[in-house]
Scaffold this motif. Structure first.
Motif, PDB file in Angstrom:
ATOM      1  N   LEU A 177       1.000  -1.034  -0.149  1.00 46.88           N
ATOM      2  CA  LEU A 177      -0.030   0.163  -0.087  1.00 46.88           C
ATOM      3  C   LEU A 177       0.920   1.245   0.031  1.00 46.88           C
ATOM      4  N   LEU A 178       0.412   2.337  -0.805  1.00 44.31           N
ATOM      5  CA  LEU A 178       1.276   3.577  -0.911  1.00 44.31           C
ATOM      6  C   LEU A 178       0.331   4.766  -0.208  1.00 44.31           C
ATOM      7  N   ALA A 179       0.577   5.241   0.671  1.00 43.90           N
ATOM      8  CA  ALA A 179      -0.123   6.558   1.165  1.00 43.90           C
ATOM      9  C   ALA A 179       0.897   7.481   0.702  1.00 43.90           C
ATOM     10  N   TYR A 190      -2.395  19.261   2.323  1.00 43.86           N
ATOM     11  CA  TYR A 190      -2.613  18.099   1.436  1.00 43.86           C
ATOM     12  C   TYR A 190      -3.567  17.411   1.646  1.00 43.86           C
ATOM     13  N   THR A 191      -3.972  16.547   0.929  1.00 44.07           N
ATOM     14  CA  THR A 191      -5.213  15.592   0.826  1.00 44.07           C
ATOM     15  C   THR A 191      -4.296  14.058   0.923  1.00 44.07           C
ATOM     16  N   LEU A 192      -4.411  13.424   1.942  1.00 43.08           N
ATOM     17  CA  LEU A 192      -3.987  12.015   2.107  1.00 43.08           C
ATOM     18  C   LEU A 192      -4.755  10.925   0.988  1.00 43.08           C
ATOM     19  N   ARG A 193      -4.095  10.224   0.421  1.00 44.44           N
ATOM     20  CA  ARG A 193      -4.565   9.101  -0.375  1.00 44.44           C
ATOM     21  C   ARG A 193      -3.942   7.743  -0.123  1.00 44.44           C
ATOM     22  N   VAL A 194      -4.570   6.553  -0.568  1.00 48.97           N
ATOM     23  CA  VAL A 194      -3.918   5.395  -0.583  1.00 48.97           C
ATOM     24  C   VAL A 194      -4.285   4.575  -1.660  1.00 48.97           C
ATOM     25  N   LYS A 195      -3.113   4.304  -2.100  1.00 46.32           N
ATOM     26  CA  LYS A 195      -3.284   3.349  -3.388  1.00 46.32           C
ATOM     27  C   LYS A 195      -2.863   1.877  -3.043  1.00 46.32           C
ATOM     28  N   ASP A 196      -3.569   0.918  -3.513  1.00 46.13           N
ATOM     29  CA  ASP A 196      -3.265  -0.288  -3.540  1.00 46.13           C
ATOM     30  C   ASP A 196      -2.462  -0.848  -4.541  1.00 46.13           C
ATOM     31  N   THR A 206      -9.796   8.916   2.019  1.00 45.19           N
ATOM     32  CA  THR A 206      -9.215  10.167   1.730  1.00 45.19           C
ATOM     33  C   THR A 206      -9.364  11.037   2.819  1.00 45.19           C
ATOM     34  N   ILE A 207      -8.130  11.862   3.176  1.00 44.08           N
ATOM     35  CA  ILE A 207      -8.124  12.802   4.288  1.00 44.08           C
ATOM     36  C   ILE A 207      -7.831  14.028   4.075  1.00 44.08           C
ATOM     37  N   PRO A 208      -8.589  15.054   3.991  1.00 44.37           N
ATOM     38  CA  PRO A 208      -8.219  16.530   3.651  1.00 44.37           C
ATOM     39  C   PRO A 208      -7.595  17.273   4.868  1.00 44.37           C
ATOM     40  N   GLY A 209      -6.906  18.331   4.453  1.00 44.16           N
ATOM     41  CA  GLY A 209      -6.371  19.319   5.596  1.00 44.16           C
ATOM     42  C   GLY A 209      -5.196  18.801   6.337  1.00 44.16           C
ATOM     43  N   THR A 210      -4.047  17.959   5.601  1.00 48.93           N
ATOM     44  CA  THR A 210      -3.216  17.272   6.309  1.00 48.93           C
ATOM     45  C   THR A 210      -1.783  17.976   6.054  1.00 48.93           C
ATOM     46  N   ALA A 211      -0.541  17.462   7.063  1.00 47.93           N
ATOM     47  CA  ALA A 211       0.700  17.987   6.838  1.00 47.93           C
ATOM     48  C   ALA A 211       1.048  17.276   5.320  1.00 47.93           C
ATOM     49  N   GLY A 212       0.568  16.279   4.941  1.00 46.96           N
ATOM     50  CA  GLY A 212       1.120  15.642   3.614  1.00 46.96           C
ATOM     51  C   GLY A 212       1.841  14.415   3.754  1.00 46.96           C
ATOM     52  N   TYR A 213       2.028  13.729   4.929  1.00 48.55           N
ATOM     53  CA  TYR A 213       2.740  12.296   4.988  1.00 48.55           C
ATOM     54  C   TYR A 213       1.992  11.816   5.968  1.00 48.55           C
ATOM     55  N   ALA A 214       2.188  10.257   5.744  1.00 54.45           N
ATOM     56  CA  ALA A 214       1.557   9.544   6.702  1.00 54.45           C
ATOM     57  C   ALA A 214       2.861   8.328   7.126  1.00 54.45           C
ATOM     58  N   VAL A 215       2.628   7.709   8.384  1.00 54.14           N
ATOM     59  CA  VAL A 215       3.513   6.595   8.773  1.00 54.14           C
ATOM     60  C   VAL A 215       2.893   5.362   9.204  1.00 54.14           C
ATOM     61  N   TRP A 216       3.181   4.497   8.605  1.00 53.62           N
ATOM     62  CA  TRP A 216       2.332   3.226   8.721  1.00 53.62           C
ATOM     63  C   TRP A 216       2.806   2.251  10.028  1.00 53.62           C
ATOM     64  N   THR A 236      -1.145  20.569  14.307  1.00 52.42           N
ATOM     65  CA  THR A 236      -1.536  20.449  15.652  1.00 52.42           C
ATOM     66  C   THR A 236      -2.138  19.169  16.232  1.00 52.42           C
ATOM     67  N   ARG A 237      -2.516  18.364  15.609  1.00 51.51           N
ATOM     68  CA  ARG A 237      -2.950  17.060  15.850  1.00 51.51           C
ATOM     69  C   ARG A 237      -2.283  16.007  15.287  1.00 51.51           C
ATOM     70  N   VAL A 238      -2.061  14.835  16.005  1.00 53.67           N
ATOM     71  CA  VAL A 238      -1.492  13.455  15.549  1.00 53.67           C
ATOM     72  C   VAL A 238      -3.034  12.691  15.442  1.00 53.67           C
ATOM     73  N   LYS A 239      -3.356  12.063  14.398  1.00 56.97           N
ATOM     74  CA  LYS A 239      -4.488  11.134  14.396  1.00 56.97           C
ATOM     75  C   LYS A 239      -4.048   9.955  13.647  1.00 56.97           C
ATOM     76  N   LYS A 240      -4.699   8.790  14.383  1.00 57.60           N
ATOM     77  CA  LYS A 240      -4.309   7.284  13.812  1.00 57.60           C
ATOM     78  C   LYS A 240      -5.743   7.141  12.913  1.00 57.60           C
ATOM     79  N   HIS A 241      -5.441   6.600  11.723  1.00 57.05           N
ATOM     80  CA  HIS A 241      -6.603   6.223  10.918  1.00 57.05           C
ATOM     81  C   HIS A 241      -6.318   4.423  10.415  1.00 57.05           C
ATOM     82  N   VAL A 242      -7.328   3.942  10.502  1.00 61.43           N
ATOM     83  CA  VAL A 242      -7.346   2.514  10.219  1.00 61.43           C
ATOM     84  C   VAL A 242      -8.284   2.444   8.903  1.00 61.43           C
ATOM     85  N   LEU A 243      -7.380   1.592   7.780  1.00 63.47           N
ATOM     86  CA  LEU A 243      -8.068   1.454   6.498  1.00 63.47           C
ATOM     87  C   LEU A 243      -9.483   0.990   6.681  1.00 63.47           C
TER      88      LEU A 243
END
Length: 718
Positions: A177-179, A190-196, A206-216, A236-243
């Motif tokens: 998976l590529l975020a 930035y808007t975060l997206r995930v490609k299989d 799809t997650i808008p309004g981010t700093a532009g990078y994700a850590v798996w 300001t905030r770190v969040k956790k997303h589950v696919l």
């Protein structure tokens, strides 16, 4: 005062196509407005109305469009020169080029360009016997893409968009998976997206309004990201997303309440931990949680004012670069795996007042340390047994640094090397055998480095400080005080401007110009003290250093006193505005991109993105001593009735770092007060932000326009 058509026509005699119809610059309306400070100080700002956070005010937009129309008309006669410059620059760029591949988790990763296309293709190839960086470079050169897997074709993603930029890219630990993130207006939200990568499909996450990078995390379905504040745009905030879950339900794992801190997320060198890095100008804090089973983030060492540190984990221990205990130029310490306090830290690489430690990369059996001394970069290899050696450089003025080294178990250290005459080169050095091999040198069609000369000089500032200067010119250049010269600098945030090759500069050198890079205070070229002597209540050292370097170079015969141009952008645009006010006679042309020129008003407004993060860089003007000092150099506030150099100012409507209204107000007031006849051009990119237009070649069109203006005013042959 506003220039009349006649005065402007006289100023532009070299623009012979304007003999009949010289354009008149726009005249922005004045509207009384008082900017108040908490301590009672007041300032009049007649152009404050040009600020519109939503970018919708028709009067404001009309003014910006009028400025662009004026720039079109004024620069129209220079279009042949602009086109020639652009063609020269683009001809030096290999269109079907590719980056040097690096190996990580069984795959070789690289980016490549196809001829005639503006955006990169990010790709990878599976590791196998006989596959390495050189073989892939050769295959790409031969247009042999068998075995290649395209991760992202940015040309496809950008199709039909005026602006498009991909932010961070992060692969899940199983490589499936590529975020990635994208920005469609240049505002860096930035808007975060995930490609299989197996199916090639983009997932609905799809997650808008981010700093532009994700850590798996290690489970390959959970990732952490930073959500930006929608008003201030601060991280300001770190969040956790589950696919597969709704981003609205993402769990908040950390929120930073101190708005002077920036924030980042990442993984440690050994992949054991996910970390949150919190950074202000004068302090840091690291929090960590196991990547295999993320939970609460534990503090490595609590933040403390004037204590900076950054940490990595490898070999069962923390390795920390810090200025603690008076280590002004930083030292390296270690701490146990479960450390939570500075009391656990043990010195490993001692502080050296003559050597600034910039970065450390950890390997099995050795470490690579990026250092600075004498104004130059060095890479030192430190082996676990204590022996150390330096990577050799071949020129007197150069830039050297660590390159992509994702695998800690490799005996090969990659580093980059460049100079004002040497195109960017990637080397790798075998730490065990000493073998060095060149992987790639940036191809520059039609360029021969043997035709150019670079020097390292030392100029004496008015307070006696020696300022390093890197300069380059074409062989045959005569130091007879007749040539034209472009001088560039930045001088803020401790960002060092190191001498590197530029395909655009060659066009100036081939026309007989010299190009000088002034390593002024405010950067860190000479260590941490160099930075501290160019910020807060020492900020004016940055400006006087630049002016004194100009005087030195003119005196040494590198340029005629009336043929010097100055160039800077962002905080370097503040530098341009300051030197234009302080020494207008020293410069024939000022080139100022996205300039931070309204220092006091911006720093008084905590709702503007980045303001609160930078109190320790510029000072907080709510405190009167800082207010008074800023007021002595803020370019907008110090414009006066005098003759100013020819000026080219550029900005982007969607800039989130330096808002468009700063240069807009500055240009309007400059036109009011300028008693000279040199033109003032204001170019606004209506579809872009701080970095200008997106795409590989568009920015060169912008630079060619700016350079054509400069060459004309300097009287340089076309």
């Amino acid at each position: 005062m506003k220039m009349t058509s006649i005065a402007l026509g006289l100023a532009l005699m070299s623009l012979n196509a304007f003999a009949a119809d010289t354009p008149t610059p726009p005249d922005a309306a004045k509207k009384p407005y008082v900017v108040k400070a908490p301590h009672g100080a007041e300032r009049q700002d007649e152009y404050y109305w040009l600020r519109d956070d939503k970018r919708e005010n028709p009067d404001m937009l009309g003014y910006l469009k009028a400025e662009n129309a004026y720039a079109d008309a004024l620069l129209g006669p220079l279009k042949p020169v602009q086109d020639k410059l652009y063609e020269e620059i683009v001809a030096r760029i290999k269109q079907d080029d590719a980056s040097v591949p690096y190996r990580e988790r069984g795959w070789w990763h690289y980016s490549r360009f196809e001829a005639g296309k503006d955006y990169p293709i990010h790709a990878r190839r599976k590791d196998a016997p006989g596959i390495d960086a050189r073989s892939i470079l050769a295959a790409n050169e031969a247009a042999d893409f068998n075995g290649e897997e395209v991760l992202l074709d940015v040309n496809v993603l950008a199709a039909g968009k005026d602006y498009y930029a991909v932010g961070g890219r992060s692969l899940s630990q199983d490589n499936r998976l590529l975020a990635y993130s994208d920005d469609t207006n240049g505002r860096r939200q930035y808007t975060l997206r995930v490609k299989d990568l197996q199916s090639g499909k983009t997932l609905p996450d799809t997650i808008p309004g981010t700093a532009g990078y994700a850590v798996w995390a290690d489970d390959n379905k959970t990732f952490f990201y930073i959500e930006n504040d929608p008003e201030t745009l601060l991280s300001t905030r770190v969040k956790k997303h589950v696919l597969g879950t709704d981003p609205k339900d993402d769990v908040l794992v950390y929120e930073e309440t101190d708005d002077t801190f920036y924030m980042g997320v990442g993984r440690t060198r050994d992949d054991k931990y996910i970390v949150i890095g919190l950074d202000s100008t004068v302090s840091n804090e690291t929090r960590y949680t196991p990547a295999a089973a993320p939970g609460a983030f534990q503090v490595l060492a609590p933040r403390a004012r004037d204590v900076e540190y950054d940490a990595d984990h490898h070999g069962g221990r923390w390795v920390i670069r810090t200025n603690a205990d008076g280590a002004r130029n930083f030292k390296i310490v270690t701490a146990a795996d479960n450390s939570s306090s500075r009391k656990d830290w043990k010195d490993w690489v001692a502080h050296d007042p003559q050597v600034y430690i910039e970065e450390i990369e950890l390997f099995d059996g050795h470490a690579a340390i990026a250092e600075r001394s004498g104004g130059l970069e060095r890479v030192r290899i430190l082996k676990d047994g204590g022996a150390s050696e330096y990577v050799k450089a071949d020129e007197s003025a150069y830039s050297m640094g660590l390159d992509a080294n994702p695998e800690a178990d490799s005996p090969w250290l990659r580093y980059s090397y460049t100079s004002l005459t040497t195109p960017a080169t990637t080397y790798e050095l075998n730490v065990q055998t000493g073998e060095r091999r060149e992987l790639k040198r940036q191809p520059v069609p039609g360029y021969d480095p043997a035709n150019y000369v670079t020097e390292r000089l030392w100029a004496t500032a008015r307070d006696g400080t020696k300022i390093p200067v890197s300069i380059v010119y074409r062989k045959g250049f005569e130091k007879n005080g007749k040539a034209a010269m472009l001088q560039y600098a930045y001088g803020s945030y401790g960002m060092s401007m190191d001498p590197g090759f530029s395909v655009t500069t060659v066009s100036l050198l081939d026309r007989g110009m010299a190009y000088a890079l002034a390593h002024i205070r405010g950067g860190q070229e000479m260590g941490r003290a160099w930075y501290e002597d160019g910020k807060l209540l020492n900020k004016k050292n940055t400006f006087t250093d630049f002016i004194d370097v100009t005087g030195f170079l003119v005196k040494q015969g590198y340029a005629a006193p009336d043929r010097v141009a100055a160039h800077g952008g962002s905080a370097g645009g503040l530098l341009m505005g300051a030197v234009a006010n302080m020494a207008p006679d020293a410069y024939r042309v000022i080139l100022s991109q996205v300039p931070f020129v309204d220092v006091v008003t911006t720093m008084l407004d905590p709702t503007i993105p980045l303001t609160t993060n930078e109190y320790d860089e510029w000072g907080n003007p709510e405190q009167k001593p800082f207010y008074d000092y800023m007021l002595t150099y803020s370019p907008y506030d110090n414009l006066a009735k005098k003759a100013y150099p020819a000026t080219f100012v550029g900005t982007g409507l969607w800039d989130s770092q330096v808002q468009y209204w700063e240069p807009a107000k500055y240009v309007a007031r400059l036109r009011d007060l300028n008693t000279g006849s040199e033109p003032v051009v204001f170019r606004i990119n209506m579809e872009a932000g701080h970095g200008g237009k997106s795409g590989r070649f568009r920015r060169y069109r912008e630079q060619a326009e700016m350079y054509s203006f400069m060459l004309d005013r300097l009287g340089v042959g076309k």
